[in-house]
Design a protein around this motif. Structure first.
Motif, PDB file in Angstrom:
ATOM      1  N   PRO A 281      42.564  43.709  31.809  1.00 31.36           N
ATOM      2  CA  PRO A 281      43.833  43.405  32.477  1.00 31.36           C
ATOM      3  C   PRO A 281      43.656  42.642  33.797  1.00 31.36           C
ATOM      4  CG  PRO A 281      43.832  45.684  31.693  1.00 31.36           C
ATOM      5  CD  PRO A 281      42.439  45.156  31.522  1.00 31.36           C
ATOM      6  N   ALA A 282      42.621  42.983  34.555  1.00 36.03           N
ATOM      7  CA  ALA A 282      42.377  42.278  35.821  1.00 36.03           C
ATOM      8  C   ALA A 282      41.994  40.822  35.568  1.00 36.03           C
ATOM      9  CB  ALA A 282      41.288  42.996  36.618  1.00 36.03           C
ATOM     10  N   ILE A 283      41.199  40.579  34.537  1.00 36.48           N
ATOM     11  CA  ILE A 283      40.847  39.205  34.179  1.00 36.48           C
ATOM     12  C   ILE A 283      42.097  38.438  33.749  1.00 36.48           C
ATOM     13  CG2 ILE A 283      39.608  37.787  32.476  1.00 36.48           C
ATOM     14  CD1 ILE A 283      37.328  39.878  32.660  1.00 36.48           C
ATOM     15  N   GLY A 284      42.957  39.076  32.974  1.00 39.51           N
ATOM     16  CA  GLY A 284      44.207  38.439  32.557  1.00 39.51           C
ATOM     17  C   GLY A 284      45.065  38.046  33.747  1.00 39.51           C
ATOM     18  N   ARG A 285      45.173  38.947  34.729  1.00 36.57           N
ATOM     19  CA  ARG A 285      45.953  38.635  35.942  1.00 36.57           C
ATOM     20  C   ARG A 285      45.312  37.484  36.716  1.00 36.57           C
ATOM     21  NH1 ARG A 285      46.216  44.241  35.832  1.00 36.57           N
ATOM     22  NH2 ARG A 285      44.514  44.451  37.339  1.00 36.57           N
ATOM     23  N   SER A 286      43.986  37.504  36.817  1.00 33.22           N
ATOM     24  CA  SER A 286      43.289  36.428  37.531  1.00 33.22           C
ATOM     25  C   SER A 286      43.510  35.083  36.858  1.00 33.22           C
ATOM     26  CB  SER A 286      41.783  36.724  37.595  1.00 33.22           C
ATOM     27  OG  SER A 286      41.533  37.831  38.420  1.00 33.22           O
ATOM     28  N   LEU A 287      43.411  35.050  35.534  1.00 35.89           N
ATOM     29  CA  LEU A 287      43.611  33.797  34.812  1.00 35.89           C
ATOM     30  C   LEU A 287      45.052  33.302  34.907  1.00 35.89           C
ATOM     31  CD1 LEU A 287      41.381  34.375  31.654  1.00 35.89           C
ATOM     32  CD2 LEU A 287      40.884  32.956  33.661  1.00 35.89           C
ATOM     33  N   THR A 288      45.999  34.220  34.896  1.00 35.04           N
ATOM     34  CA  THR A 288      47.408  33.830  35.064  1.00 35.04           C
ATOM     35  C   THR A 288      47.616  33.197  36.432  1.00 35.04           C
ATOM     36  OG1 THR A 288      48.159  35.559  33.568  1.00 35.04           O
ATOM     37  CG2 THR A 288      49.789  34.677  35.113  1.00 35.04           C
ATOM     38  N   ARG A 289      47.040  33.813  37.465  1.00 35.80           N
ATOM     39  CA  ARG A 289      47.157  33.269  38.820  1.00 35.80           C
ATOM     40  C   ARG A 289      46.497  31.897  38.893  1.00 35.80           C
ATOM     41  NH1 ARG A 289      43.450  33.785  42.276  1.00 35.80           N
ATOM     42  NH2 ARG A 289      42.694  35.807  41.550  1.00 35.80           N
ATOM     43  N   ILE A 290      45.295  31.774  38.327  1.00 34.90           N
ATOM     44  CA  ILE A 290      44.595  30.487  38.342  1.00 34.90           C
ATOM     45  C   ILE A 290      45.418  29.415  37.615  1.00 34.90           C
ATOM     46  CG2 ILE A 290      42.572  29.244  37.456  1.00 34.90           C
ATOM     47  CD1 ILE A 290      40.927  31.807  38.052  1.00 34.90           C
ATOM     48  N   ALA A 291      46.025  29.756  36.493  1.00 35.10           N
ATOM     49  CA  ALA A 291      46.856  28.787  35.752  1.00 35.10           C
ATOM     50  C   ALA A 291      48.006  28.290  36.629  1.00 35.10           C
ATOM     51  CB  ALA A 291      47.382  29.419  34.463  1.00 35.10           C
ATOM     52  N   HIS A 292      48.669  29.209  37.326  1.00 37.30           N
ATOM     53  CA  HIS A 292      49.764  28.813  38.222  1.00 37.30           C
ATOM     54  C   HIS A 292      49.244  27.946  39.373  1.00 37.30           C
ATOM     55  CE1 HIS A 292      53.311  30.878  36.635  1.00 37.30           C
ATOM     56  NE2 HIS A 292      52.488  31.857  36.283  1.00 37.30           N
TER      57      HIS A 292
ATOM     58  N   MET B 161      47.723  29.729  28.549  1.00 31.62           N
ATOM     59  CA  MET B 161      48.635  30.204  29.602  1.00 31.62           C
ATOM     60  C   MET B 161      49.507  29.073  30.128  1.00 31.62           C
ATOM     61  SD  MET B 161      46.237  32.808  31.689  1.00 31.62           S
ATOM     62  CE  MET B 161      45.769  34.371  30.958  1.00 31.62           C
ATOM     63  N   ILE B 162      48.912  27.895  30.310  1.00 33.88           N
ATOM     64  CA  ILE B 162      49.681  26.739  30.775  1.00 33.88           C
ATOM     65  C   ILE B 162      50.742  26.364  29.741  1.00 33.88           C
ATOM     66  CG2 ILE B 162      49.510  24.248  31.241  1.00 33.88           C
ATOM     67  CD1 ILE B 162      46.836  24.934  32.714  1.00 33.88           C
ATOM     68  N   LYS B 163      50.401  26.448  28.462  1.00 35.16           N
ATOM     69  CA  LYS B 163      51.387  26.172  27.414  1.00 35.16           C
ATOM     70  C   LYS B 163      52.540  27.165  27.500  1.00 35.16           C
ATOM     71  CE  LYS B 163      52.185  25.270  22.613  1.00 35.16           C
ATOM     72  NZ  LYS B 163      52.883  24.038  22.576  1.00 35.16           N
ATOM     73  N   THR B 164      52.241  28.436  27.753  1.00 36.19           N
ATOM     74  CA  THR B 164      53.286  29.447  27.897  1.00 36.19           C
ATOM     75  C   THR B 164      54.161  29.168  29.117  1.00 36.19           C
ATOM     76  OG1 THR B 164      51.911  31.130  26.837  1.00 36.19           O
ATOM     77  CG2 THR B 164      53.710  31.922  28.225  1.00 36.19           C
ATOM     78  N   ILE B 165      53.548  28.759  30.208  1.00 39.59           N
ATOM     79  CA  ILE B 165      54.280  28.517  31.460  1.00 39.59           C
ATOM     80  C   ILE B 165      55.098  27.231  31.389  1.00 39.59           C
ATOM     81  CG2 ILE B 165      54.029  28.035  33.937  1.00 39.59           C
ATOM     82  CD1 ILE B 165      51.363  29.722  33.761  1.00 39.59           C
TER      83      ILE B 165
END
Length: 183
Positions: free
Chosen positions: A8-19, A50-54
């Motif tokens: 979950p922490a990696i997922g949050r980090s990758l989401t932040r990096i994508a943004h 993630m970018i595709k989702t955003i």
């Protein structure tokens, strides 16, 4: 062994990096993610999803093998012809990176030598308008003046420690662990 990041922490980090990537690149126009094989490649594919989702846009992913550009090991043929050592994959083939906004993606930033080799490989495939570096873990101990633009987590380590990144589907679990070497 100490777990520094779980799934979950990696997922949050990758989401932040994508943004952060989208903010820095001002969207997806001419954006290319360049994943350094192996785990950087897997992380680049996760970021593209993630970018595709955003944004609703598929961003091309280039899979980059930097072996021929490393300064610490040369292939047996020692081919200095300038062949990028890159094989293209993802949804779009990009033969020339000239004018593209390239984000190099790797799992761990340590001495900076892998990032330097990756930049050499990219520049042999054209002249991107800009290159950024995104890493899941920055562990310090730089030997070259290179820093990441996007970092999932800074993990202080001793130089002898080993940082192990596991990312599904490349690995059977998703985590970042530090293996401390006896001092």
């Amino acid at each position: 062994m100490t777990t520094m990041l779980d799934a979950p922490a990696i997922g949050r980090s990758l989401t932040r990096i994508a943004h952060e990537i989208l903010e820095s690149t001002r969207g997806t126009d001419d954006l290319v993610l360049v994943g350094i094989i192996n785990r950087g490649d897997t992380l680049a594919r996760h970021l593209a999803a993630m970018i595709k989702t955003i944004e609703g846009v598929s961003v091309p992913v280039i899979h980059l093998d930097i072996t021929a550009f490393r300064d610490d090991a040369r292939p047996a043929t020692d081919d200095a012809s300038g062949e990028a050592g890159a094989y293209r994959g993802g949804d779009v083939v990009i033969p020339d990176l000239t004018g593209k906004k390239a984000v190099l993606v790797d799992d761990v930033l340590y001495t900076g030598r892998t990032a330097r080799a990756a930049m050499d490989a990219l520049l042999s495939s054209g002249r991107p308008s800009r290159i950024w570096l995104a890493v899941l873990v920055d562990r310090g101990h730089r030997e070259l003046p290179i820093r990441a633009d996007f970092v999932g987590k800074n993990v202080p380590t001793h130089a002898a420690d080993k940082v192990v990144v596991n990312i599904e589907p490349t690995d059977n679990k998703t985590s970042v662990e530090v293996v401390e070497v006896s001092r």
